[in-house]
Design a protein around this motif. Structure first.
Motif, PDB file in Angstrom:
ATOM      1  N   GLU A   1       0.840  -1.192   0.000  1.00 51.87           N
ATOM      2  CA  GLU A   1       0.000   0.000   0.000  1.00 51.87           C
ATOM      3  C   GLU A   1       0.877   1.245   0.000  1.00 51.87           C
ATOM      4  O   GLU A   1       1.850   1.330   0.752  1.00 51.87           O
ATOM      5  CB  GLU A   1      -0.928   0.024   1.214  1.00 51.87           C
ATOM      6  CG  GLU A   1      -1.913  -1.150   1.272  1.00 51.87           C
ATOM      7  CD  GLU A   1      -2.782  -1.108   2.508  1.00 51.87           C
ATOM      8  OE1 GLU A   1      -2.630  -0.150   3.310  1.00 51.87           O
ATOM      9  OE2 GLU A   1      -3.598  -2.030   2.684  1.00 51.87           O
ATOM     10  N   SER A   2       0.522   2.187  -0.866  1.00 51.06           N
ATOM     11  CA  SER A   2       1.236   3.468  -0.976  1.00 51.06           C
ATOM     12  C   SER A   2       2.744   3.254  -1.169  1.00 51.06           C
ATOM     13  O   SER A   2       3.574   3.980  -0.601  1.00 51.06           O
ATOM     14  CB  SER A   2       0.973   4.330   0.268  1.00 51.06           C
ATOM     15  OG  SER A   2      -0.410   4.565   0.430  1.00 51.06           O
ATOM     16  N   GLY A   3       3.083   2.233  -1.952  1.00 52.57           N
ATOM     17  CA  GLY A   3       4.483   1.966  -2.247  1.00 52.57           C
ATOM     18  C   GLY A   3       5.241   1.241  -1.151  1.00 52.57           C
ATOM     19  O   GLY A   3       6.446   1.015  -1.286  1.00 52.57           O
ATOM     20  N   LEU A   4       4.563   0.863  -0.063  1.00 49.97           N
ATOM     21  CA  LEU A   4       5.219   0.171   1.050  1.00 49.97           C
ATOM     22  C   LEU A   4       4.782  -1.288   1.075  1.00 49.97           C
ATOM     23  O   LEU A   4       3.589  -1.580   1.187  1.00 49.97           O
ATOM     24  CB  LEU A   4       4.876   0.837   2.380  1.00 49.97           C
ATOM     25  CG  LEU A   4       5.465   0.179   3.637  1.00 49.97           C
ATOM     26  CD1 LEU A   4       6.986   0.262   3.626  1.00 49.97           C
ATOM     27  CD2 LEU A   4       4.905   0.836   4.892  1.00 49.97           C
ATOM     28  N   ARG A   5       5.736  -2.183   0.956  1.00 52.69           N
ATOM     29  CA  ARG A   5       5.459  -3.622   1.041  1.00 52.69           C
ATOM     30  C   ARG A   5       5.743  -4.091   2.450  1.00 52.69           C
ATOM     31  O   ARG A   5       6.826  -3.844   2.997  1.00 52.69           O
ATOM     32  CB  ARG A   5       6.333  -4.381   0.051  1.00 52.69           C
ATOM     33  CG  ARG A   5       6.140  -5.905   0.047  1.00 52.69           C
ATOM     34  CD  ARG A   5       7.065  -6.504  -1.002  1.00 52.69           C
ATOM     35  NE  ARG A   5       6.855  -7.918  -1.225  1.00 52.69           N
ATOM     36  CZ  ARG A   5       7.628  -8.892  -0.722  1.00 52.69           C
ATOM     37  NH1 ARG A   5       8.649  -8.570   0.070  1.00 52.69           N
ATOM     38  NH2 ARG A   5       7.395 -10.153  -1.006  1.00 52.69           N
ATOM     39  N   GLN A   6       4.781  -4.789   3.048  1.00 53.27           N
ATOM     40  CA  GLN A   6       4.953  -5.334   4.388  1.00 53.27           C
ATOM     41  C   GLN A   6       4.666  -6.827   4.360  1.00 53.27           C
ATOM     42  O   GLN A   6       3.753  -7.291   3.673  1.00 53.27           O
ATOM     43  CB  GLN A   6       4.030  -4.640   5.385  1.00 53.27           C
ATOM     44  CG  GLN A   6       4.326  -3.156   5.555  1.00 53.27           C
ATOM     45  CD  GLN A   6       3.709  -2.605   6.823  1.00 53.27           C
ATOM     46  OE1 GLN A   6       4.258  -2.728   7.910  1.00 53.27           O
ATOM     47  NE2 GLN A   6       2.550  -1.977   6.669  1.00 53.27           N
ATOM     48  N   VAL A   7       5.468  -7.564   5.147  1.00 56.39           N
ATOM     49  CA  VAL A   7       5.361  -9.019   5.190  1.00 56.39           C
ATOM     50  C   VAL A   7       5.143  -9.452   6.631  1.00 56.39           C
ATOM     51  O   VAL A   7       5.870  -9.037   7.538  1.00 56.39           O
ATOM     52  CB  VAL A   7       6.628  -9.691   4.632  1.00 56.39           C
ATOM     53  CG1 VAL A   7       6.506 -11.207   4.696  1.00 56.39           C
ATOM     54  CG2 VAL A   7       6.895  -9.239   3.204  1.00 56.39           C
ATOM     55  N   GLY A   8       4.140 -10.287   6.832  1.00 57.27           N
ATOM     56  CA  GLY A   8       3.869 -10.840   8.152  1.00 57.27           C
ATOM     57  C   GLY A   8       3.391 -12.274   8.021  1.00 57.27           C
ATOM     58  O   GLY A   8       3.253 -12.802   6.923  1.00 57.27           O
ATOM     59  N   PHE A   9       3.116 -12.900   9.157  1.00 57.21           N
ATOM     60  CA  PHE A   9       2.611 -14.269   9.176  1.00 57.21           C
ATOM     61  C   PHE A   9       1.416 -14.333  10.120  1.00 57.21           C
ATOM     62  O   PHE A   9       1.518 -13.943  11.281  1.00 57.21           O
ATOM     63  CB  PHE A   9       3.700 -15.248   9.627  1.00 57.21           C
ATOM     64  CG  PHE A   9       4.827 -15.375   8.630  1.00 57.21           C
ATOM     65  CD1 PHE A   9       4.730 -16.274   7.578  1.00 57.21           C
ATOM     66  CD2 PHE A   9       5.954 -14.572   8.728  1.00 57.21           C
ATOM     67  CE1 PHE A   9       5.752 -16.375   6.647  1.00 57.21           C
ATOM     68  CE2 PHE A   9       6.983 -14.677   7.801  1.00 57.21           C
ATOM     69  CZ  PHE A   9       6.883 -15.590   6.751  1.00 57.21           C
ATOM     70  N   GLY A  10       0.289 -14.844   9.599  1.00 56.47           N
ATOM     71  CA  GLY A  10      -0.908 -14.912  10.414  1.00 56.47           C
ATOM     72  C   GLY A  10      -1.255 -13.554  10.967  1.00 56.47           C
ATOM     73  O   GLY A  10      -1.250 -12.550  10.249  1.00 56.47           O
ATOM     74  N   GLU A  11      -1.527 -13.507  12.247  1.00 51.43           N
ATOM     75  CA  GLU A  11      -1.856 -12.245  12.912  1.00 51.43           C
ATOM     76  C   GLU A  11      -0.648 -11.601  13.584  1.00 51.43           C
ATOM     77  O   GLU A  11      -0.797 -10.601  14.300  1.00 51.43           O
ATOM     78  CB  GLU A  11      -2.965 -12.485  13.954  1.00 51.43           C
ATOM     79  CG  GLU A  11      -4.271 -12.983  13.364  1.00 51.43           C
ATOM     80  CD  GLU A  11      -4.785 -12.051  12.271  1.00 51.43           C
ATOM     81  OE1 GLU A  11      -4.791 -10.828  12.485  1.00 51.43           O
ATOM     82  OE2 GLU A  11      -5.174 -12.549  11.204  1.00 51.43           O
TER      83      GLU A  11
END
Length: 210
Positions: free
Chosen positions: A160-170
């Motif tokens: 979103e808005s050029g920002l990539r974020q990576v997570g797992f589950g919650e």
């Protein structure tokens, strides 16, 4: 600007257009594509290996907005087949994902991850202390990580808005441009080889079975 397909795709084979092929000072060639599956070196992660056509990709780097693929032979402009070394990609993804888990486990003890190095044989996460930081035992961090792996949490990617974020589950997501496993069960056993304090920072060294 090179479109970075690996941001949203785990594909290890696909087509792209060679936009330029320029000689390097060392006699090799720098290939720029309109889109790429290759992850460049950066963010604490090594670059992908593989092939463009029949040319082996020896390294992948960023130059401005472009992803540049270094090969040992000139290639013609136009469409080409990209193939990623899938085994190396998965190993790097496992190392990177394990590093994220170590970072989140350290946060449980009041430490903030500030630097990461996810190279084979050199994995380490550096933490800065928070106000209530407590030095954990390696076994305590591994217990937290093992519990998350037992839940087999799925990867979650947002852009979103050029920002990539990576997570797992919650679990909390980190801003990250690297590659990661699809589910935590793919990481395998994590070993913390050393946990030490150095100049007020906590440094956790880790490894995986290839």
């Amino acid at each position: 600007m090179t479109e970075r397909l690996y941001y949203t795709s785990d594909a290890t084979q696909g087509q792209a257009n060679i936009m330029s092929c320029l000689a390097e000072p060392d006699g090799r060639y720098a290939i720029t594509l309109d889109r790429t599956l290759f992850h460049p070196q950066g963010g604490g992660q090594p670059s992908d290996a593989g092939w463009i056509g029949d040319a082996a990709v020896q390294s992948v780097i960023t130059r401005g907005d472009a992803v540049v693929h270094i090969v040992d032979q000139a290639l013609p402009l136009g469409e080409a087949l990209l193939r990623i070394d899938a085994a190396a990609r998965q190993y790097h993804a496992r190392l990177h994902s394990a590093g994220h888990l170590i970072g989140m486990a350290g946060e449980r003890y009041g430490w903030q991850p500030v630097k990461a190095h996810h190279w084979p044989g050199e994995g380490r996460i550096t933490f800065a202390p928070g106000e209530s930081a407590v030095l954990p035992a390696a076994e305590a961090l591994l217990a937290i990580i093992s519990a998350w792996q037992g839940e087999d949490l799925p990867r979650r990617i947002t852009c979103e808005s050029g920002l990539r974020q990576v997570g797992f589950g919650e679990l909390p997501a980190y801003p990250c441009g690297g590659t990661h496993v699809a589910r935590l069960s793919e990481i395998g056993d994590v070993t913390i080889t050393q946990l030490k304090l150095k100049k007020g920072q906590m440094i956790v060294h880790y490894s995986l079975v290839p």
